[in-house]
Each structure stands twice: as structure tokens, then as C-alpha cells.
Design a protein around this motif. Structure first.
Motif, PDB file in Angstrom:
ATOM      1  N   ARG A   1    -111.236  -8.270 -43.269  1.00 44.89           N
ATOM      2  CA  ARG A   1    -112.400  -8.136 -44.155  1.00 44.89           C
ATOM      3  C   ARG A   1    -111.996  -7.893 -45.612  1.00 44.89           C
ATOM      4  O   ARG A   1    -112.817  -8.042 -46.516  1.00 44.89           O
ATOM      5  CB  ARG A   1    -113.309  -7.023 -43.663  1.00 44.89           C
ATOM      6  N   GLY A   2    -110.746  -7.483 -45.849  1.00 47.68           N
ATOM      7  CA  GLY A   2    -110.245  -7.376 -47.216  1.00 47.68           C
ATOM      8  C   GLY A   2    -110.381  -6.018 -47.860  1.00 47.68           C
ATOM      9  O   GLY A   2    -110.040  -5.865 -49.029  1.00 47.68           O
ATOM     10  N   TYR A   3    -110.821  -4.996 -47.125  1.00 45.96           N
ATOM     11  CA  TYR A   3    -110.992  -3.672 -47.717  1.00 45.96           C
ATOM     12  C   TYR A   3    -111.101  -2.627 -46.610  1.00 45.96           C
ATOM     13  O   TYR A   3    -111.289  -2.957 -45.435  1.00 45.96           O
ATOM     14  CB  TYR A   3    -112.252  -3.616 -48.595  1.00 45.96           C
ATOM     15  N   GLU A   4    -111.006  -1.377 -46.996  1.00 46.58           N
ATOM     16  CA  GLU A   4    -111.259  -0.257 -46.086  1.00 46.58           C
ATOM     17  C   GLU A   4    -112.419   0.563 -46.618  1.00 46.58           C
ATOM     18  O   GLU A   4    -112.550   0.762 -47.844  1.00 46.58           O
ATOM     19  CB  GLU A   4    -110.018   0.622 -45.963  1.00 46.58           C
TER      20      GLU A   4
ATOM     21  N   ASN B   1    -113.925   6.969 -48.653  1.00 44.39           N
ATOM     22  CA  ASN B   1    -112.826   6.254 -49.285  1.00 44.39           C
ATOM     23  C   ASN B   1    -113.110   4.755 -49.253  1.00 44.39           C
ATOM     24  O   ASN B   1    -113.213   4.163 -48.172  1.00 44.39           O
ATOM     25  CB  ASN B   1    -111.505   6.529 -48.557  1.00 44.39           C
ATOM     26  N   LEU B   2    -113.221   4.155 -50.418  1.00 45.54           N
ATOM     27  CA  LEU B   2    -113.350   2.703 -50.542  1.00 45.54           C
ATOM     28  C   LEU B   2    -112.034   2.194 -51.136  1.00 45.54           C
ATOM     29  O   LEU B   2    -111.674   2.585 -52.252  1.00 45.54           O
ATOM     30  CB  LEU B   2    -114.511   2.334 -51.465  1.00 45.54           C
ATOM     31  N   SER B   3    -111.321   1.350 -50.408  1.00 42.42           N
ATOM     32  CA  SER B   3    -109.991   0.929 -50.835  1.00 42.42           C
ATOM     33  C   SER B   3    -109.820  -0.579 -50.701  1.00 42.42           C
ATOM     34  O   SER B   3    -110.274  -1.173 -49.712  1.00 42.42           O
ATOM     35  CB  SER B   3    -108.904   1.623 -50.003  1.00 42.42           C
ATOM     36  N   ALA B   4    -109.166  -1.176 -51.686  1.00 39.54           N
ATOM     37  CA  ALA B   4    -108.886  -2.617 -51.666  1.00 39.54           C
ATOM     38  C   ALA B   4    -107.447  -2.838 -52.117  1.00 39.54           C
ATOM     39  O   ALA B   4    -106.907  -2.061 -52.911  1.00 39.54           O
ATOM     40  CB  ALA B   4    -109.854  -3.370 -52.570  1.00 39.54           C
ATOM     41  N   PRO B   5    -106.800  -3.913 -51.636  1.00 36.20           N
ATOM     42  CA  PRO B   5    -105.394  -4.133 -51.962  1.00 36.20           C
ATOM     43  C   PRO B   5    -105.189  -4.859 -53.281  1.00 36.20           C
ATOM     44  O   PRO B   5    -105.986  -5.716 -53.669  1.00 36.20           O
ATOM     45  CB  PRO B   5    -104.910  -4.998 -50.796  1.00 36.20           C
TER      46      PRO B   5
ATOM     47  N   ALA C   1     -99.499  -6.236 -49.871  1.00 36.54           N
ATOM     48  CA  ALA C   1    -100.104  -5.231 -50.748  1.00 36.54           C
ATOM     49  C   ALA C   1     -98.999  -4.504 -51.510  1.00 36.54           C
ATOM     50  O   ALA C   1     -98.130  -3.890 -50.909  1.00 36.54           O
ATOM     51  CB  ALA C   1    -100.914  -4.239 -49.928  1.00 36.54           C
ATOM     52  N   ILE C   2     -99.046  -4.579 -52.825  1.00 40.08           N
ATOM     53  CA  ILE C   2     -98.102  -3.811 -53.633  1.00 40.08           C
ATOM     54  C   ILE C   2     -98.728  -2.490 -54.081  1.00 40.08           C
ATOM     55  O   ILE C   2     -98.027  -1.587 -54.528  1.00 40.08           O
ATOM     56  CB  ILE C   2     -97.618  -4.602 -54.864  1.00 40.08           C
ATOM     57  N   ALA C   3    -100.043  -2.391 -53.943  1.00 40.75           N
ATOM     58  CA  ALA C   3    -100.741  -1.157 -54.310  1.00 40.75           C
ATOM     59  C   ALA C   3    -102.109  -1.160 -53.654  1.00 40.75           C
ATOM     60  O   ALA C   3    -102.592  -2.198 -53.183  1.00 40.75           O
ATOM     61  CB  ALA C   3    -100.882  -1.040 -55.825  1.00 40.75           C
ATOM     62  N   ALA C   4    -102.721   0.014 -53.619  1.00 40.81           N
ATOM     63  CA  ALA C   4    -104.095   0.156 -53.120  1.00 40.81           C
ATOM     64  C   ALA C   4    -104.932   0.799 -54.214  1.00 40.81           C
ATOM     65  O   ALA C   4    -104.549   1.831 -54.770  1.00 40.81           O
ATOM     66  CB  ALA C   4    -104.124   1.009 -51.858  1.00 40.81           C
ATOM     67  N   LEU C   5    -106.051   0.177 -54.518  1.00 36.53           N
ATOM     68  CA  LEU C   5    -107.003   0.717 -55.488  1.00 36.53           C
ATOM     69  C   LEU C   5    -108.140   1.362 -54.703  1.00 36.53           C
ATOM     70  O   LEU C   5    -108.761   0.713 -53.859  1.00 36.53           O
ATOM     71  CB  LEU C   5    -107.534  -0.396 -56.383  1.00 36.53           C
TER      72      LEU C   5
ATOM     73  N   MET D   1    -117.725  -3.942 -56.730  1.00 32.48           N
ATOM     74  CA  MET D   1    -117.052  -3.770 -58.019  1.00 32.48           C
ATOM     75  C   MET D   1    -115.579  -3.441 -57.829  1.00 32.48           C
ATOM     76  O   MET D   1    -114.704  -3.939 -58.565  1.00 32.48           O
ATOM     77  CB  MET D   1    -117.744  -2.665 -58.813  1.00 32.48           C
ATOM     78  N   LEU D   2    -115.293  -2.597 -56.843  1.00 29.05           N
ATOM     79  CA  LEU D   2    -113.906  -2.252 -56.543  1.00 29.05           C
ATOM     80  C   LEU D   2    -113.123  -3.493 -56.129  1.00 29.05           C
ATOM     81  O   LEU D   2    -111.995  -3.731 -56.618  1.00 29.05           O
ATOM     82  CB  LEU D   2    -113.873  -1.215 -55.421  1.00 29.05           C
ATOM     83  N   SER D   3    -113.671  -4.286 -55.224  1.00 30.61           N
ATOM     84  CA  SER D   3    -112.995  -5.488 -54.745  1.00 30.61           C
ATOM     85  C   SER D   3    -112.747  -6.469 -55.878  1.00 30.61           C
ATOM     86  O   SER D   3    -111.691  -7.107 -55.956  1.00 30.61           O
ATOM     87  CB  SER D   3    -113.813  -6.154 -53.637  1.00 30.61           C
ATOM     88  N   ASN D   4    -113.713  -6.596 -56.775  1.00 29.53           N
ATOM     89  CA  ASN D   4    -113.558  -7.483 -57.918  1.00 29.53           C
ATOM     90  C   ASN D   4    -112.420  -7.010 -58.830  1.00 29.53           C
ATOM     91  O   ASN D   4    -111.613  -7.812 -59.310  1.00 29.53           O
ATOM     92  CB  ASN D   4    -114.866  -7.568 -58.700  1.00 29.53           C
ATOM     93  N   THR D   5    -112.337  -5.710 -59.057  1.00 31.51           N
ATOM     94  CA  THR D   5    -111.265  -5.171 -59.886  1.00 31.51           C
ATOM     95  C   THR D   5    -109.907  -5.395 -59.235  1.00 31.51           C
ATOM     96  O   THR D   5    -108.926  -5.746 -59.901  1.00 31.51           O
ATOM     97  CB  THR D   5    -111.478  -3.670 -60.147  1.00 31.51           C
ATOM     98  N   ALA D   6    -109.831  -5.202 -57.908  1.00 32.87           N
ATOM     99  CA  ALA D   6    -108.574  -5.443 -57.193  1.00 32.87           C
ATOM    100  C   ALA D   6    -108.170  -6.912 -57.293  1.00 32.87           C
ATOM    101  O   ALA D   6    -106.979  -7.226 -57.435  1.00 32.87           O
ATOM    102  CB  ALA D   6    -108.704  -5.021 -55.735  1.00 32.87           C
TER     103      ALA D   6
END
Length: 259
Positions: free
Chosen positions: A187-190, A202-206, A214-218, A240-245
Motif C-alpha cells: 500500500r506504500g505507507y504505514e 504514526n503515519l509513515s512513508a518511505p 527505503a533509505i529513510a522513513a518520513l 500530504m505525507l505520501s506526496n512529500t515522501a
């Protein structure tokens, strides 16, 4: 090779680098004999070098007689210029994300066995959850940890878990845990309730490297702002988070697979 180049050769160093470069291309590792065959040398030439690479943590022995690259080189790279460049790219995007969502956010990487926060942006209002830069957080029960594990191969996940468990108590990891990682990848996120703070999600995207790792998690530690009618809801915040990632992944040299 010119005579001048040959003058400064370091055969032992060359041999060690040849092994590291070879193993970096192989999934599942190689035996000593297979390494020797691929490099056109005799197996005995590599025994001492492999032993030193294992003892220094750059190579691990798996299944008894196979050698595989660890994440130590990755960790060393993360602690140097690449992380500083990543943070410099991320800072303005993280600031914009905080303004849009009215929430704090943070950027975390996997570094030598730990999940480390390398950048954070405070919420623009009175309320928000933030984690200090340099904090070590859990690999197993945080959105950042889940994302960093999810966007890795099964072999790399196990290496990360092994490195993490050397300095942390490792819980029993169930099949359901690994199933969840696969779902996150799909799905591309947690999105999960915080295991540390009540009322926080916690909303997280790679942030993805060119090879899809994944080199980082936002992560946005989302809290409901009951007195702010202008604040985005959790679904809008996740978008918005996914777009920024995705933007940050492009700056890192790739686009998300679903772009």
C-alpha cells in the motif's frame, strides 16, 4: 594498468574490496570456493581476508559456509555526507509539510543497527508531538521502523533485525509481523496507533533510493486538533505525507513505483 599505477598497488586491500564488491551484487551469499572461482583465484587466497571481514562486521556467515554482505557499509555511508545531503533536501519539504498538516514530522534512517531520527520539524501551532534529532527509536513497533523494514528484501530485513538485536532485546517476531511488512510495502505507507503515546497515530512513508529500497522513513505523529477546524484530517494528512515522501524520493534520484 600503467607502471605508475602498479607502483601504488595494495594487494591485500584490493582483495578485500574485490570480495565486498562481488558480494554486493549477490543475493543469498557465496561460499569461499564460489568467491574464488568468480574472482579467478584459489580458495586459500581468501580464507584470512574473509575471516577479517567477518570479524570486522562487513561480512556475515550464513547457512554455515556461505558469506553475505552485512549492512555495515550502508551504515557507514549513512553517517557521512549522504545523510547530510538528504537532510538538506528534506528540510524545506518537511517545513512545508508541517505548515500544511499543522502536525510535526520527522525523518529517520537505519544506521548500524538502530533507527535514528536525523531531522525533525515542529508543528506550527501550540500542540504537536516531536522527537529530538539523534534519538534512537524501535525497529519493531514504530511506523518508521516498519517502513524501513518493509521496503527491503527478505534477506536485508533479516540482516537489519540481526544487527538491531545485537544491542537491543529482540521480541518474538511472528508471521503476522512479516505479513504486515508486506502489506505496508503493497500500500506504500504505514498507519498505526503509537505504541509509546496514547492518542497518537504514526503515519509513515518511505523515501526510496533508485533501486526501490527505503533509505529513510518520513513520519507524522498525528494528533487530532479538536480546536482547529482548518487542520486536515488523518486521511488528508496521510496524502500530504505520501506526496512529500514522493518528492523527496525524486530528489534522491527515483520516483515511487506507483507514480
Amino acid at each position: 594498468m600503467t607502471q605508475e599505477d602498479d607502483r601504488y598497488r595494495a594487494p591485500a586491500l584490493d582483495k578485500g574490496l574485490d570480495i565486498l564488491e562481488l558480494l554486493a551484487q549477490i543475493d543469498g551469499g557465496l561460499t569461499q570456493a564460489e568467491i574464488a572461482k568468480r574472482l579467478g583465484r584459489s580458495p586459500n587466497e581468501f580464507y584470512r581476508m574473509l575471516d577479517r571481514l567477518v570479524r570486522r562486521g562487513y561480512v556475515s556467515r550464513i547457512d554455515g559456509d556461505r558469506y553475505s554482505l552485512t549492512l555495515k557499509l550502508f551504515g557507514l555511508a549513512q553517517s557521512h555526507a549522504p545523510v547530510r545531503r538528504l537532510v538538506s533536501f528534506a528540510t524545506p519539504l518537511m517545513r512545508e509539510l508541517a505548515e500544511e498538516t499543522r502536525q510535526a514530522n520527522q525523518l529517520a534512517v537505519f544506521d548500524r543497527g538502530s533507527v535514528v531520527v536525523v531531522a525533525q520539524q515542529e508543528a506550527p501551532g501550540y500542540w504537536g508531538i516531536s522527537i529530538r534529532v539523534g534519538s534512537h527509536i524501535s525497529l519493531y513497533d514504530t511506523g518508521s521502523g516498519h517502513v524501513l523494514l518493509a521496503f527491503r528484501s527478505e534477506e536485508e530485513r533479516q540482516m537489519m533485525i540481526n544487527e538491531h538485536s545485537r544491542s537491543n532485546e529482540q521480541p518474538a517476531l511472528s508471521k503476522e509481523f512479516f505479513d504486515r511488512l508486506n502489506q505496508i510495502r503493497e500500500r506504500g505507507y504505514e498507519m498505526m496507533p503509537s505504541a509509546q503515546t496514547a492518542g497518537v497515530y504514526n503515519l509513515s512513508a518511505p523515501v526510496l533510493a533508485p533501486d526501490g529500497r527505503a533509505i529513510a522513513a518520513l513520519t507524522v505523529p498525528y494528533i487530532t486538533l479538536v480546536n482547529s477546524s482548518e487542520a486536515p484530517d488523518i486521511t488528508q494528512t496521510l496524502d500530504m505525507l505520501s506526496n512529500t515522501a514522493r518528492q523527496l524520493s525524486k530528489l534522491a534520484g527515483t520516483e515511487r513505483k506507483d507514480d
